[in-house]
Design an enzyme around this catalytic site. Sequence first.
Site, PDB file in Angstrom:
ATOM      1  N   HIS A   4       0.827  -1.203   0.000  1.00  0.00           N
ATOM      2  CA  HIS A   4       0.000   0.000   0.000  1.00  0.00           C
ATOM      3  C   HIS A   4       0.865   1.259   0.000  1.00  0.00           C
ATOM      4  O   HIS A   4       0.653   2.179  -0.798  1.00  0.00           O
ATOM      5  CB  HIS A   4      -0.919  -0.013   1.222  1.00  0.00           C
ATOM      6  CG  HIS A   4      -1.619   1.277   1.487  1.00  0.00           C
ATOM      7  ND1 HIS A   4      -2.902   1.538   1.046  1.00  0.00           N
ATOM      8  CD2 HIS A   4      -1.223   2.396   2.149  1.00  0.00           C
ATOM      9  CE1 HIS A   4      -3.256   2.758   1.424  1.00  0.00           C
ATOM     10  NE2 HIS A   4      -2.246   3.299   2.097  1.00  0.00           N
ATOM     11  N   GLU A   5       1.862   1.297   0.888  1.00  0.00           N
ATOM     12  CA  GLU A   5       2.688   2.497   1.016  1.00  0.00           C
ATOM     13  C   GLU A   5       3.543   2.727  -0.231  1.00  0.00           C
ATOM     14  O   GLU A   5       3.673   3.854  -0.705  1.00  0.00           O
ATOM     15  CB  GLU A   5       3.570   2.403   2.262  1.00  0.00           C
ATOM     16  CG  GLU A   5       2.788   2.368   3.570  1.00  0.00           C
ATOM     17  CD  GLU A   5       1.880   3.579   3.761  1.00  0.00           C
ATOM     18  OE1 GLU A   5       2.207   4.662   3.238  1.00  0.00           O
ATOM     19  OE2 GLU A   5       0.849   3.440   4.436  1.00  0.00           O
ATOM     20  N   HIS A  56       1.573   4.243  -3.022  1.00  0.00           N
ATOM     21  CA  HIS A  56       1.504   5.705  -3.029  1.00  0.00           C
ATOM     22  C   HIS A  56       2.626   6.297  -3.881  1.00  0.00           C
ATOM     23  O   HIS A  56       2.422   7.266  -4.612  1.00  0.00           O
ATOM     24  CB  HIS A  56       1.643   6.251  -1.601  1.00  0.00           C
ATOM     25  CG  HIS A  56       0.393   6.177  -0.778  1.00  0.00           C
ATOM     26  ND1 HIS A  56      -0.815   6.721  -1.193  1.00  0.00           N
ATOM     27  CD2 HIS A  56       0.169   5.659   0.454  1.00  0.00           C
ATOM     28  CE1 HIS A  56      -1.716   6.533  -0.242  1.00  0.00           C
ATOM     29  NE2 HIS A  56      -1.155   5.882   0.754  1.00  0.00           N
ATOM     30  N   GLU A  79      -5.791   6.919  -0.823  1.00  0.00           N
ATOM     31  CA  GLU A  79      -5.721   5.739   0.020  1.00  0.00           C
ATOM     32  C   GLU A  79      -6.397   4.538  -0.647  1.00  0.00           C
ATOM     33  O   GLU A  79      -5.877   3.420  -0.631  1.00  0.00           O
ATOM     34  CB  GLU A  79      -6.367   6.015   1.382  1.00  0.00           C
ATOM     35  CG  GLU A  79      -5.627   7.024   2.232  1.00  0.00           C
ATOM     36  CD  GLU A  79      -4.225   6.568   2.591  1.00  0.00           C
ATOM     37  OE1 GLU A  79      -4.008   5.357   2.764  1.00  0.00           O
ATOM     38  OE2 GLU A  79      -3.337   7.434   2.687  1.00  0.00           O
TER      39      GLU A  79
END
Length: 265
Positions: free
Chosen positions: A124-125, A128, A187
């Site tokens: 997920h990070e 980004h 997100e």
Amino acid sequence: MKKLVLAVLATAVLAGCKTSPTGRTQIALYSDQQMSEMGAASFADMKKNQPINKDAKTNAYVNCIAEKVVAVLPKEYASQNWEVVVFEDESANAFALPGGYIGVHTGLLKIATNQDQLATVLGHEVGHVIAEHSNERVSQSSILDTGMQLGSAALEMGNIQYRNEIMQGLGLGAQYGVVLPFSRSHESEADEIGLDLMAEAGFNPEESVTLWQNMSAAGSGTTPEFLSTHPAPSSRIKDLQAQMSKALSEQSTAKAQGKNPQCKL
């Protein structure tokens, strides 16, 4: 003068229009080099001001998972020399910054209880980063400031005046108001990208749902969704489940290619 500034901003916005990995139109006004410099300066700042975990076993575990996720990134990102640091912090958090930097808080290891759950967060990070969300956030801050002051300040980082704006733009801070809906879309997009990444690395995507159940049980879902920069855990779980069939297929392909992560704490 005001008309000139608006004209310059309009031209910059048009020139900076891009398409995210999921097909969403985005505004990214800064170059990769500029974003990498912001990431490097912010990461150095955090290492200077936050305690770092020195436990060899913990660091080996986190690095093992990070390496597997980074390996399946697009070539321009996978080829970077990623620096991974475990910070002594009880909050269940992690982050990734442009230029190849990953930070993991020790508190996250109490919520993400196995390699697959931690891979969900790291995917997920890093999602980004490859979706250029930090570029969008910093660009948006510049546009809202109607002067593009953040650009030169970000390159220097010695100008403390814009330090908070830069940190927020990189996703290291929260800001209420106009920015919130934009951040929630980031997100959700990072969730989608991250699920693909962790599955392509051979991790079990079904553990992504368990992770957010853990987060919810730990109390991270107590803030109303409309007041949060993050979607509520229940919303994330629903979206992840909708994408699970595709993710499981990606994991199956990864396993057939010999990708079988064995990262243990």
